[in-house]
Design a protein around this motif. Structure first.
Motif, short mmCIF file in Angstrom:
data_model
loop_
_atom_site.label_atom_id
_atom_site.label_comp_id
_atom_site.label_asym_id
_atom_site.label_seq_id
_atom_site.Cartn_x
_atom_site.Cartn_y
_atom_site.Cartn_z
N LEU A 118 -7.12 -11.95 3.23
CA LEU A 118 -6.12 -11.21 2.75
C LEU A 118 -5.51 -11.83 1.39
O LEU A 118 -5.05 -12.71 1.36
N THR A 119 -4.93 -10.82 0.72
CA THR A 119 -4.53 -11.11 -0.66
C THR A 119 -3.05 -10.36 -0.74
O THR A 119 -2.86 -9.34 0.19
N ALA A 120 -2.28 -10.74 -1.63
CA ALA A 120 -1.05 -10.31 -1.76
C ALA A 120 -0.76 -8.74 -1.60
O ALA A 120 0.15 -8.17 -1.21
N ASP A 121 -1.89 -8.31 -2.57
CA ASP A 121 -1.76 -6.74 -2.81
C ASP A 121 -2.22 -5.82 -1.39
O ASP A 121 -1.80 -4.99 -1.18
N THR A 122 -2.92 -6.58 -0.43
CA THR A 122 -3.44 -6.04 0.58
C THR A 122 -2.37 -5.95 1.78
O THR A 122 -2.64 -5.22 2.57
N LEU A 123 -1.41 -6.94 1.60
CA LEU A 123 -0.61 -6.92 2.62
C LEU A 123 0.38 -6.01 2.57
O LEU A 123 0.95 -5.61 3.74
N ASP A 124 0.69 -5.38 1.67
CA ASP A 124 1.64 -4.33 1.39
C ASP A 124 0.86 -3.00 1.68
O ASP A 124 1.69 -2.14 2.05
N ARG A 125 -0.27 -3.05 1.67
CA ARG A 125 -0.99 -1.67 2.04
C ARG A 125 -0.97 -0.96 3.51
O ARG A 125 -0.77 -1.75 4.41
N PRO A 126 -0.98 0.10 3.57
CA PRO A 126 -0.88 0.78 5.07
C PRO A 126 -2.10 0.25 5.88
O PRO A 126 -3.23 0.17 5.22
N PHE A 127 -1.91 -0.27 7.15
CA PHE A 127 -3.00 -0.55 7.86
C PHE A 127 -3.16 0.52 9.03
O PHE A 127 -4.15 0.74 9.24
N THR A 128 -2.21 0.93 9.52
CA THR A 128 -2.05 2.04 10.37
C THR A 128 -1.12 3.09 10.09
O THR A 128 -0.49 2.66 8.87
N PRO A 129 -0.91 4.08 10.25
CA PRO A 129 0.10 5.16 10.00
C PRO A 129 1.63 4.69 10.11
O PRO A 129 2.25 4.85 9.39
N ASN A 130 1.70 3.56 10.78
CA ASN A 130 3.36 3.20 10.87
C ASN A 130 3.44 1.56 10.62
O ASN A 130 4.33 0.86 10.56
N LYS A 131 2.25 1.04 9.91
CA LYS A 131 2.39 -0.50 9.86
C LYS A 131 1.52 -1.00 8.45
O LYS A 131 0.61 -0.44 8.05
N THR A 132 2.20 -1.74 7.80
CA THR A 132 1.44 -2.29 6.62
C THR A 132 0.29 -3.46 7.38
O THR A 132 0.68 -3.94 8.34
N THR A 133 -0.26 -4.00 6.42
CA THR A 133 -1.35 -5.12 6.81
C THR A 133 -0.46 -6.44 7.42
O THR A 133 -0.87 -6.79 8.23
N ALA A 134 0.57 -6.54 6.73
CA ALA A 134 1.59 -7.84 6.89
C ALA A 134 2.18 -7.64 8.49
O ALA A 134 1.98 -8.48 9.12
N GLU A 135 2.54 -6.50 8.62
CA GLU A 135 2.91 -6.10 10.00
C GLU A 135 2.02 -6.04 10.94
O GLU A 135 2.40 -6.55 12.19
N PHE A 136 0.99 -5.72 10.95
CA PHE A 136 -0.25 -5.86 11.81
C PHE A 136 -0.33 -7.24 12.10
O PHE A 136 -0.64 -7.70 13.15
N VAL A 137 -0.64 -8.06 11.19
CA VAL A 137 -0.69 -9.63 11.40
C VAL A 137 0.34 -10.17 12.19
O VAL A 137 0.16 -10.90 13.05
#
Length: 161
Positions: A118-137
């Motif tokens: 994961l990169t810094a720019d991917t961590l802020d992207r939506p992962f699910t409708p309610n979570k960013t990638t960072a929140e998922f991890v």
């Protein structure tokens, strides 16, 4: 330290910190202890492919399944294949202690490798409708901690039975 390295540090600590971790909760775990089911779980339906609910073996098989699933989800997203449908991750098959510990270690290694990509720019992207990638991890890390605490509690109950 960048955000990805901080997530990796938290992941590693949830798994192997000397005191409060999965490793601490499972240290010197024996087969009989791992298979024991507290009476509070006796009426729970059998979880096919994962095991008897409330046993340490159930938690280990469950974590292995989830970690393979989380890895597949992260990989799918990274490769741009996320279509809204989650990967079809099959249960491990109610593995006995030695086998599930080895399988879980492999699943942990694969999940860690995906997190490391994961990169810094991917961590802020939506992962699910309610979570960013960072929140998922972060959720995967909380999941390890949550079940580690449950394993420690079950082991204490086993020793007091």
């Amino acid at each position: 330290m960048n955000a990805t390295n901080l997530l990796l540090l938290a992941f590693d600590n949830a798994l192997a910190h000397p005191w409060e971790s999965f490793a601490g909760a499972t240290n010197d775990l024996g087969a009989a202890e791992a298979a024991w089911q507290h009476p509070a779980y006796a009426q729970e339906p059998h979880d096919t492919g994962v095991g008897k609910p409330g046993t340490v073996l159930w938690f280990l098989n469950h974590l292995e399944l989830c970690h393979r699933h989380y890895t597949a989800m992260l990989r799918q997203k990274r490769q741009g294949q996320a279509t809204g449908a989650e990967p079809d991750t099959q249960p491990p098959g109610e593995l006995p202690l030695a086998e599930i510990l080895a399988a879980l270690e492999m699943a942990n290694t694969a999940l860690r490798a995906e997190i490391a990509m994961l990169t810094a720019d991917t961590l802020d992207r939506p992962f699910t409708p309610n979570k960013t990638t960072a929140e998922f991890v972060l959720g995967t890390i909380r999941h390890i901690s949550w079940h580690s605490g449950q394993i420690a509690t079950i082991r204490r109950l086993f020793k007091q039975k």
